[in-house]
Design a protein around this motif. Structure first.
Motif, PDB file in Angstrom:
ATOM      1  N   GLY A   1      -3.403   2.270  10.122  1.00  0.00           N
ATOM      2  CA  GLY A   1      -2.442   2.233   9.035  1.00  0.00           C
ATOM      3  C   GLY A   1      -1.967   0.821   8.762  1.00  0.00           C
ATOM      4  O   GLY A   1      -1.593   0.097   9.690  1.00  0.00           O
ATOM      5  N   VAL A   2      -1.994   0.410   7.509  1.00  0.00           N
ATOM      6  CA  VAL A   2      -1.532  -0.926   7.121  1.00  0.00           C
ATOM      7  C   VAL A   2      -0.489  -0.799   6.019  1.00  0.00           C
ATOM      8  O   VAL A   2      -0.526   0.131   5.215  1.00  0.00           O
ATOM      9  CB  VAL A   2      -2.699  -1.818   6.631  1.00  0.00           C
ATOM     10  CG1 VAL A   2      -3.583  -2.227   7.794  1.00  0.00           C
ATOM     11  CG2 VAL A   2      -3.528  -1.103   5.575  1.00  0.00           C
ATOM     12  N   ARG A   3       0.451  -1.745   6.003  1.00  0.00           N
ATOM     13  CA  ARG A   3       1.551  -1.662   5.048  1.00  0.00           C
ATOM     14  C   ARG A   3       1.230  -2.297   3.702  1.00  0.00           C
ATOM     15  O   ARG A   3       1.814  -1.928   2.695  1.00  0.00           O
ATOM     16  CB  ARG A   3       2.805  -2.327   5.632  1.00  0.00           C
ATOM     17  CG  ARG A   3       3.380  -1.607   6.850  1.00  0.00           C
ATOM     18  CD  ARG A   3       4.700  -2.250   7.251  1.00  0.00           C
ATOM     19  NE  ARG A   3       4.485  -3.603   7.745  1.00  0.00           N
ATOM     20  CZ  ARG A   3       4.353  -3.917   9.019  1.00  0.00           C
ATOM     21  NH1 ARG A   3       4.403  -2.967   9.938  1.00  0.00           N
ATOM     22  NH2 ARG A   3       4.165  -5.164   9.382  1.00  0.00           N
TER      23      ARG A   3
ATOM     24  N   LEU B   1       2.225  17.645  -0.190  1.00  0.00           N
ATOM     25  CA  LEU B   1       3.381  18.228   0.494  1.00  0.00           C
ATOM     26  C   LEU B   1       3.338  18.045   2.000  1.00  0.00           C
ATOM     27  O   LEU B   1       4.331  18.304   2.673  1.00  0.00           O
ATOM     28  CB  LEU B   1       3.473  19.731   0.173  1.00  0.00           C
ATOM     29  CG  LEU B   1       3.619  20.087  -1.309  1.00  0.00           C
ATOM     30  CD1 LEU B   1       3.573  21.591  -1.504  1.00  0.00           C
ATOM     31  CD2 LEU B   1       4.917  19.515  -1.864  1.00  0.00           C
ATOM     32  N   LEU B   2       2.203  17.626   2.538  1.00  0.00           N
ATOM     33  CA  LEU B   2       2.095  17.466   3.985  1.00  0.00           C
ATOM     34  C   LEU B   2       2.876  16.260   4.475  1.00  0.00           C
ATOM     35  O   LEU B   2       3.267  16.194   5.639  1.00  0.00           O
ATOM     36  CB  LEU B   2       0.618  17.345   4.391  1.00  0.00           C
ATOM     37  CG  LEU B   2       0.265  17.648   5.849  1.00  0.00           C
ATOM     38  CD1 LEU B   2       0.640  19.071   6.203  1.00  0.00           C
ATOM     39  CD2 LEU B   2      -1.217  17.432   6.094  1.00  0.00           C
ATOM     40  N   GLN B   3       3.133  15.296   3.585  1.00  0.00           N
ATOM     41  CA  GLN B   3       3.849  14.088   3.978  1.00  0.00           C
ATOM     42  C   GLN B   3       5.292  14.377   4.353  1.00  0.00           C
ATOM     43  O   GLN B   3       5.944  13.564   4.996  1.00  0.00           O
ATOM     44  CB  GLN B   3       3.801  13.070   2.838  1.00  0.00           C
ATOM     45  CG  GLN B   3       2.397  12.593   2.502  1.00  0.00           C
ATOM     46  CD  GLN B   3       2.362  11.738   1.254  1.00  0.00           C
ATOM     47  OE1 GLN B   3       3.398  11.318   0.763  1.00  0.00           O
ATOM     48  NE2 GLN B   3       1.172  11.490   0.731  1.00  0.00           N
ATOM     49  N   GLN B   4       5.805  15.541   3.964  1.00  0.00           N
ATOM     50  CA  GLN B   4       7.187  15.866   4.280  1.00  0.00           C
ATOM     51  C   GLN B   4       7.370  16.245   5.746  1.00  0.00           C
ATOM     52  O   GLN B   4       8.466  16.175   6.278  1.00  0.00           O
ATOM     53  CB  GLN B   4       7.652  17.030   3.392  1.00  0.00           C
ATOM     54  CG  GLN B   4       7.612  16.704   1.911  1.00  0.00           C
ATOM     55  CD  GLN B   4       7.954  17.908   1.047  1.00  0.00           C
ATOM     56  OE1 GLN B   4       8.262  18.974   1.557  1.00  0.00           O
ATOM     57  NE2 GLN B   4       7.898  17.741  -0.266  1.00  0.00           N
TER      58      GLN B   4
ATOM     59  N   GLU C   1       1.765   5.153   5.858  1.00  0.00           N
ATOM     60  CA  GLU C   1       2.372   6.478   5.742  1.00  0.00           C
ATOM     61  C   GLU C   1       1.343   7.605   5.813  1.00  0.00           C
ATOM     62  O   GLU C   1       1.718   8.776   5.942  1.00  0.00           O
ATOM     63  CB  GLU C   1       3.174   6.579   4.439  1.00  0.00           C
ATOM     64  CG  GLU C   1       4.382   5.652   4.394  1.00  0.00           C
ATOM     65  CD  GLU C   1       5.146   5.791   3.088  1.00  0.00           C
ATOM     66  OE1 GLU C   1       5.393   6.929   2.671  1.00  0.00           O
ATOM     67  OE2 GLU C   1       5.485   4.757   2.493  1.00  0.00           O
ATOM     68  N   ASN C   2       0.071   7.270   5.692  1.00  0.00           N
ATOM     69  CA  ASN C   2      -1.001   8.272   5.803  1.00  0.00           C
ATOM     70  C   ASN C   2      -1.746   8.199   7.123  1.00  0.00           C
ATOM     71  O   ASN C   2      -2.634   9.023   7.385  1.00  0.00           O
ATOM     72  CB  ASN C   2      -2.020   8.103   4.675  1.00  0.00           C
ATOM     73  CG  ASN C   2      -1.508   8.550   3.322  1.00  0.00           C
ATOM     74  OD1 ASN C   2      -1.539   7.815   2.360  1.00  0.00           O
ATOM     75  ND2 ASN C   2      -1.033   9.796   3.249  1.00  0.00           N
ATOM     76  N   ALA C   3      -1.405   7.217   7.981  1.00  0.00           N
ATOM     77  CA  ALA C   3      -2.174   7.007   9.211  1.00  0.00           C
ATOM     78  C   ALA C   3      -2.125   8.227  10.122  1.00  0.00           C
ATOM     79  O   ALA C   3      -3.127   8.612  10.729  1.00  0.00           O
ATOM     80  CB  ALA C   3      -1.649   5.777   9.948  1.00  0.00           C
TER      81      ALA C   3
ATOM     82  N   LEU D   1       0.843  -1.196   0.000  1.00  0.00           N
ATOM     83  CA  LEU D   1       0.000   0.000   0.000  1.00  0.00           C
ATOM     84  C   LEU D   1       0.874   1.240   0.000  1.00  0.00           C
ATOM     85  O   LEU D   1       1.763   1.381   0.845  1.00  0.00           O
ATOM     86  CB  LEU D   1      -0.926   0.006   1.223  1.00  0.00           C
ATOM     87  CG  LEU D   1      -2.279  -0.683   1.034  1.00  0.00           C
ATOM     88  CD1 LEU D   1      -3.015  -0.754   2.348  1.00  0.00           C
ATOM     89  CD2 LEU D   1      -3.122   0.049   0.008  1.00  0.00           C
ATOM     90  N   LYS D   2       0.602   2.145  -0.937  1.00  0.00           N
ATOM     91  CA  LYS D   2       1.386   3.369  -1.091  1.00  0.00           C
ATOM     92  C   LYS D   2       0.551   4.578  -0.680  1.00  0.00           C
ATOM     93  O   LYS D   2      -0.678   4.562  -0.813  1.00  0.00           O
ATOM     94  CB  LYS D   2       1.853   3.505  -2.539  1.00  0.00           C
ATOM     95  CG  LYS D   2       2.704   2.328  -3.000  1.00  0.00           C
ATOM     96  CD  LYS D   2       3.123   2.475  -4.453  1.00  0.00           C
ATOM     97  CE  LYS D   2       3.977   1.285  -4.893  1.00  0.00           C
ATOM     98  NZ  LYS D   2       4.406   1.406  -6.304  1.00  0.00           N
ATOM     99  N   PRO D   3       1.205   5.641  -0.184  1.00  0.00           N
ATOM    100  CA  PRO D   3       0.466   6.820   0.280  1.00  0.00           C
ATOM    101  C   PRO D   3      -0.224   7.554  -0.862  1.00  0.00           C
ATOM    102  O   PRO D   3       0.199   7.487  -2.014  1.00  0.00           O
ATOM    103  CB  PRO D   3       1.555   7.691   0.925  1.00  0.00           C
ATOM    104  CG  PRO D   3       2.823   7.258   0.268  1.00  0.00           C
ATOM    105  CD  PRO D   3       2.664   5.799  -0.013  1.00  0.00           C
ATOM    106  N   VAL D   4      -1.289   8.264  -0.522  1.00  0.00           N
ATOM    107  CA  VAL D   4      -2.059   9.033  -1.496  1.00  0.00           C
ATOM    108  C   VAL D   4      -2.210  10.472  -1.000  1.00  0.00           C
ATOM    109  O   VAL D   4      -1.965  10.772   0.173  1.00  0.00           O
ATOM    110  CB  VAL D   4      -3.449   8.404  -1.729  1.00  0.00           C
ATOM    111  CG1 VAL D   4      -3.325   7.061  -2.411  1.00  0.00           C
ATOM    112  CG2 VAL D   4      -4.222   8.269  -0.421  1.00  0.00           C
ATOM    113  N   ARG D   5      -2.639  11.354  -1.892  1.00  0.00           N
ATOM    114  CA  ARG D   5      -2.832  12.756  -1.546  1.00  0.00           C
ATOM    115  C   ARG D   5      -4.256  13.008  -1.049  1.00  0.00           C
ATOM    116  O   ARG D   5      -5.173  12.253  -1.343  1.00  0.00           O
ATOM    117  CB  ARG D   5      -2.591  13.641  -2.777  1.00  0.00           C
ATOM    118  CG  ARG D   5      -1.200  13.572  -3.352  1.00  0.00           C
ATOM    119  CD  ARG D   5      -1.093  14.521  -4.535  1.00  0.00           C
ATOM    120  NE  ARG D   5       0.241  14.528  -5.117  1.00  0.00           N
ATOM    121  CZ  ARG D   5       0.621  15.357  -6.090  1.00  0.00           C
ATOM    122  NH1 ARG D   5      -0.248  16.227  -6.567  1.00  0.00           N
ATOM    123  NH2 ARG D   5       1.844  15.309  -6.557  1.00  0.00           N
ATOM    124  N   GLY D   6      -4.403  14.114  -0.318  1.00  0.00           N
ATOM    125  CA  GLY D   6      -5.736  14.590   0.047  1.00  0.00           C
ATOM    126  C   GLY D   6      -6.429  13.833   1.162  1.00  0.00           C
ATOM    127  O   GLY D   6      -7.647  13.944   1.322  1.00  0.00           O
TER     128      GLY D   6
END
Length: 515
Positions: free
Chosen positions: A156-158, A264-267, A141-143, A115-120
């Motif tokens: 959050g799951v990997r 950009l929030l993931q940074q 990564e979005n949890a 599972l890969k992170p997404v925007r929004g």
């Protein structure tokens, strides 16, 4: 069998709940997605099929139909991969429908099932909480982003295997963040200020320039700095966010939503706690500045929302690029029209510009400037009059004196200046209440007439200035708003002539450099 999964999508700054309906039935083998899917959504068919195969789920040769409801809204992005995969498993009776009740699912699948992170994620989670959703299943990564909303359990799951195990009630290494573990905004805000290395104490001399910056920060006024090279224009602009009032939690969530949509929030893995500061290069295109694209995304001016947009070497920007700022400076938002609809992004920013007075940078010092009057007029004419008219304060950066550099006198820190700015902000907060107006710079003509009443002596002074300076109606109200801020910094309930005189000085400097 039919299954329904709750997901979401972002449209402009707003989000919408999307129901992923999956039906698996007997018939010719097929896998189709309907509901105005974009190319990335249509490609989910291949990603989902391979990901399910690689986690041990084989799809039978059946007819798989997927509808993204509401079907009249265009869908884009890769966030529907996970809900489509889980929906298929529920339709195949591999998972019970009750396992996804009141649960939001988002995530992009890799071919291995990763599972890969997404925007929004942030705006979608906030919208979902208002629809009764109490849990979100997200890429690991979005949890943390799901936690920022503070209203639901964030899981959050990997990979897809962990997601399936979690929905079956098995422990599979997923990360669960309970809404009770709320985000400590005050601690994050304090940490930002402590980690900041920029301070007004680094600026030697330039007292007039620092005073203008303080007035601009207190009232959130637009600022133009004119002066020769090496006088501290850029240095001061970089330190402006350190004296601005801190973002409230409401403003922080508003800004963080824009950064979440832009990816950009993931940074930072946290809410935006300091006011944004953006300084684009003068070669920037109009689309990058205002936002756009086939599927519109926020531009620089939206990323600067509630913060500072600094245009260094302002005269080097294309004139048509600068003219894009005219409408956002008035309306505090950007509208982008496409065939799929109109997208609106907020753009309430503080514009700070820096420029040289001529091509060589030393006008009107005739001992150093070799530019002809025509070259000076042409250079200054690169900024249109309507854009200049929207700038509240114009100040000159004088050449540095040797003593200012050599004596190393103790300078005022950003913290001390920010205390005065905050005191003026509290006066404005009491004046405007909890309405849409937050700073003096936000006032329109009607509010300026209401909150900037003048006495007889002050009216007589402004009448003289209006006639002698040939002010426009906008220019007149700009002076009133700046004078109101100067009075607030002085703790004065009334606007006095001395406050008007200082505000007029900032306007006279602007007229001096108009072509």
């Amino acid at each position: 069998m039919l299954s329904t999964i709750t997901s979401g999508a972002v449209y402009g700054i707003h989000s919408c709940m999307i129901q992923v309906e999956v039906d698996v039935s007997q018939g010719l083998p097929c896998f189709q997605i309907v509901g105005l899917p974009g190319s990335a959504v249509r490609e989910a068919r291949e990603r989902v099929k391979v990901a399910l195969k690689n986690v041990g789920v084989r799809l039978p040769p059946m007819c798989i139909n997927i509808n993204l409801s509401p079907a009249d809204l265009p869908k884009s992005g890769t966030m529907f991969d996970l809900p489509v995969a889980i929906g298929i498993m529920i339709a195949l009776s591999c998972l019970p429908q009750e396992s996804v009740q009141n649960t939001l699912l988002l995530g992009e699948l890799g071919l291995s099932g990763e599972l890969k992170p997404v925007r929004g994620v942030l705006p979608i989670v906030q919208e979902a909480s208002g629809h009764g959703v109490r849990r979100c299943l997200l890429p690991s990564e979005n949890a943390w982003e799901g936690r920022l909303a503070g209203t639901m359990e964030s899981v959050g799951v990997r990979n897809l295997k962990e997601a399936i195990a979690y929905l079956r009630g098995e422990k599979a290494g997923e990360e669960t963040i309970d809404p009770a573990a709320s985000y400590d905004y005050s601690a994050a805000l304090q940490r930002e200020y402590e980690e900041s290395r920029l301070d007004f104490a680094d600026i030697n001399g330039q007292e007039c320039l620092k005073r203008a910056a303080e007035v601009a920060a207190a009232g959130f006024h637009h600022l133009l700095i004119v002066g020769p090279p090496g006088t501290g224009k850029t240095m001061l602009a970089k330190r402006l966010p350190t004296i601005l009032p801190p973002l409230s939690l409401e403003e922080s969530l508003e800004v963080s939503k824009i950064y979440s949509i832009s990816g950009l929030l993931q940074q930072t893995h946290s809410l935006k706690t300091q006011r944004p500061y953006l300084s684009p290069h003068h070669t920037i295109t109009g689309q990058a500045l205002a936002g756009g694209g086939k599927i519109p995304t926020p531009g620089i001016i939206s990323l600067a929302h509630r913060g500072v947009l600094f245009l260094d070497e302002m005269t080097e920007f294309k004139r048509e690029t600068l003219d894009i700022l005219r409408q956002p400076l008035e309306d505090k938002q950007v509208q982008i029209a496409r065939s799929s609809g109109t997208y609106v992004y907020p753009a309430d920013f503080m514009l700070v510009g820096a420029m040289n007075p001529c091509p060589c940078g030393y006008y009107p010092d005739q001992s150093r400037c070799r530019c002809t009057p025509y070259e000076v007029r042409r250079y200054l004419g690169r900024i249109s009059g309507p854009v200049l008219d929207r700038l509240d304060i114009c100040v000159e950066a004088a050449p540095m004196d040797f003593q200012d550099l050599a004596e190393h006198r103790e300078q005022e820190t950003s913290a001390r200046i920010r205390e005065r700015v905050m005191a003026a902000r509290e006066i404005q907060k009491a004046r405007f209440g909890e309405g849409t107006i937050r700073f003096n710079g936000d006032m329109g003509a009607g509010e300026a007439e209401r909150f900037c009443r003048l006495g007889r002596q002050e009216k007589s002074f402004m009448e003289q200035m209006y006639r002698s300076m040939r002010l426009s109606a906008r220019g007149y109200h700009k002076i009133l708003k700046v004078a109101r801020t100067i009075a607030d910094l002085a703790g004065s309930e009334r606007i006095r002539e001395i406050h008007l005189a200082e505000a007029v000085c900032y306007r006279r400097t602007e007229q001096k450099y108009q072509a």
